[in-house]
Design an enzyme around this catalytic site. Structure first.
Site, PDB file in Angstrom:
ATOM      1  N   GLU A  46      40.476  33.412  42.010  1.00 21.52           N
ATOM      2  CA  GLU A  46      39.003  33.661  40.587  1.00 21.52           C
ATOM      3  C   GLU A  46      37.424  32.962  41.245  1.00 21.52           C
ATOM      4  OE1 GLU A  46      38.431  31.484  36.205  1.00 21.52           O
ATOM      5  OE2 GLU A  46      40.377  30.550  37.847  1.00 21.52           O
ATOM      6  N   LYS A 116      38.266  38.517  32.315  1.00 19.89           N
ATOM      7  CA  LYS A 116      38.987  37.042  31.252  1.00 19.89           C
ATOM      8  C   LYS A 116      39.137  36.500  30.008  1.00 19.89           C
ATOM      9  CE  LYS A 116      40.178  32.237  32.370  1.00 19.89           C
ATOM     10  NZ  LYS A 116      39.858  30.912  34.288  1.00 19.89           N
ATOM     11  N   CYS A 152      44.074  33.344  35.809  1.00 22.77           N
ATOM     12  CA  CYS A 152      43.946  32.081  36.371  1.00 22.77           C
ATOM     13  C   CYS A 152      44.397  31.658  34.648  1.00 22.77           C
ATOM     14  CB  CYS A 152      42.897  31.046  36.385  1.00 22.77           C
ATOM     15  SG  CYS A 152      43.723  29.641  36.820  1.00 22.77           S
TER      16      CYS A 152
END
Length: 555
Positions: A46, A116, A152
């Site tokens: 990430e 994200k 994540c």
């Protein structure tokens, strides 16, 4: 075009926040190495180009622009016919919003960008402060393979992965910036198991490595097959390029080969986290080494051992700073510890400067009795001397206070709290003793310190003392450390009520006292240097208590 087989490389790298060109070069080198091993695709962690967490740095448009330019340059380089890249970078969307993005680069182009969706805003994370949340993502196409790219936190609930499965993803590749704390690897595994069960898809978890201020990223990248069995496991606390081979089996993919590294036990993991965090803090910030006061006590001894394991003996300078209350036993123990570690060891007596302060203050203090004021002058004198050595030679002063002492304020501002970084800031005193004995018994591979006993046994077994007055021991001011640490863990990590802590067998009056000390020491902790996060709730971003606070639990 991939038909029924492909080779994946997982790049477990150690980026540095803000070093965009350096981080891009880490990705570039990983891609070259992966190409030599015949990989088709390289998965990175990430925000690898920015370093994680970049915090408010991403609010600077010039920084984000540089990250995006680096990603586009890496995309151009994929025109060479080698592996594609999956990398993390901050990204400005078409509508002008800033996102935490994952980017697929292949065949000379930016082939896909995904944002994200689930931004964490708890514990040490505050991504909602700087990023906008993206829409629910669909899969991307990589040479005929439909890949889901959750980022994540996107896998810590079921929504994103279910969306990817429903829209045709065949395989989930997850870039992560997941920091270490106790038992974190098992926690990640259980989350991934849940996502695999729900989607029926194999999942590859790529995690960052390295220290970033108080956070340590432990790597430990891994993958699960669609049947929840372990496909591969990469090591913790080391950079690594994991190669795995995947084969289409019916409607899905199966990993046919990949390494299975042995993960360290809890003691080794905690030690390595402290060492990695300290080493990266020193090296990434450009210090030529460290200097610390070596008192003959357990805290400074274990910090010296960690420093040698992280940096090598030649970068660690220990100084004994004796006063009239310093025992011959302490002087002997400090010298023995320095000798065992092979570090430079000097002695700078502090009698003259301490007496000088006393003389300068004599008229102002006339008619008063000696108390902790005079004790703290000793500690602050040591801090001044250590900072002078640091200024002269450039080495960073290490702070050596443990979590037990920091919790209750058993530390001196501008004295033993003085310094740039503290590797044991999040270790309770009982943990310090335990890890010291553990390190004497073994040395994990890859650390730079010597084998055998590095902390003399007498330092571990003798009664702890600050030696700021005659016959002083820590237990003059504090309860036994096993009692204190249990109460503190209940108050700090668990936020338990006084009544519930009392049910564990502790005296209510003592719990009240410890709680009071914990609250009134907040102003000290706000001025303390950063240190490695080990527990689920460290002093720092994890625990944001007000300094001015009159609440006490007296129910």
């Amino acid at each position: 075009m991939i038909t029924d087989q492909f080779r994946l490389a997982v790049a477990q790298l150690n980026p540095t926040v803000g070093d965009v060109s350096g981080n891009a070069e880490l990705v570039r080198k990983a891609r070259r190495d992966a190409a030599e091993k015949g990989a088709h695709l390289v998965l990175c962690s990430e925000l690898v180009l920015a370093g994680y967490p970049p915090e408010d740095l991403v609010l600077k448009p010039a920084f984000v622009e540089k990250c995006m330019e680096a990603a586009e340059q890496l995309a151009v380089e994929t025109a060479d016919g080698g592996p594609g890249l999956v990398i993390g970078s901050p990204w400005v969307g078409s509508e002008g919003k800033l996102y935490n993005a994952v980017v697929l680069l292949d065949q000379g182009e930016v082939r896909a960008v995904r944002f994200k969706y689930d931004l964490p805003n708890y514990s040490v994370f505050d991504e909602k402060r700087v990023f906008s949340a993206g829409p629910l993502p669909g899969p991307v196409d990589f040479r005929g393979v439909r890949i889901g790219l959750p980022v994540c936190e996107d896998i810590w609930n079921d929504e994103v992965c279910e969306c990817l499965e429903e829209t045709g993803a065949e395989l989930l590749l997850v870039p992560n910036g997941s920091p270490y704390w106790v038992n974190r690897a098992e926690e990640r595994l259980q989350v991934v198991v849940s996502r695999v069960v729900e989607t029926g898809l194999p999942l590859v978890y790529c995690n960052q490595l390295g220290g970033q201020d108080e956070l340590v990223f432990d790597g430990g990248s891994f993958a699960l097959q669609a049947d929840r069995s372990l496909a591969f496991q990469m090591p913790q606390f080391e950079t690594s390029l994991g190669i795995s081979d995947w084969k289409r089996a019916g409607d899905g993919w199966v990993c046919e080969s990949g390494e299975v590294a042995k993960l360290p036990d809890l003691d080794e993991a905690n030690w390595r986290a402290c060492v990695l965090g300290l080493g990266d803090y020193v090296n990434k910030n450009g210090f030529p080494g460290v200097v610390l006061g070596l008192s003959g006590g357990i805290d400074s001894a274990i910090c010296a051992a960690m420093a040698v394991d992280a940096l090598g003996a030649d970068q660690v300078h220990a100084i004994m700073l004796p006063f009239r209350y310093t025992s011959e036993e302490s002087i002997k123990d400090a010298a023995a510890c320095a000798s065992a570690l092979g570090i430079r060891y000097d002695t700078v007596p502090i009698s003259e400067p301490v007496e000088g302060f006393g003389s300068a203050l004599s008229s102002l203090f006339a008619g008063t009795n000696e108390d902790t004021t005079e004790e703290n002058i000793q500690s602050r004198t040591r801090g001044v001397i250590l900072m002078a050595v640091s200024n002269k030679f450039g080495r960073m002063v290490m702070t050596t206070g443990n979590k037990s002492e920091m919790s209750v304020g058993y530390a001196t501002l501008y004295g033993d709290m003085n310094g740039g970084y503290n590797p044991i800031k999040d270790l309770y005193k009982t943990q310090v003793y335990h890890l010291a004995a553990w390190r004497n018994a073994q040395k994990p591979a890859g650390l730079l310190g010597p084998d055998g006993e590095v902390i003399p046994e007498n330092i571990i077994t003798k009664v702890p003392t600050a030696e700021l007055r005659v016959n002083q021991t820590d237990q003059d001011s504090l309860p036994p450390y096993d009692v204190l640490d249990d109460i503190l863990e209940c108050l700090v990590e668990e936020e338990m009520s006084v009544g519930d802590i009392e049910k564990r067998g502790h005296d209510k009056a003592l719990i009240h006292r410890i709680e009071h000390l914990l609250y009134i020491a907040e102003y000290k902790r706000r001025q303390a240097p950063p240190g490695v996060k080990i527990t689920e709730r460290n002093f720092g971003k994890d625990r944001r208590y007000p300094i001015t606070n009159r609440f006490r639990d007296r129910s």
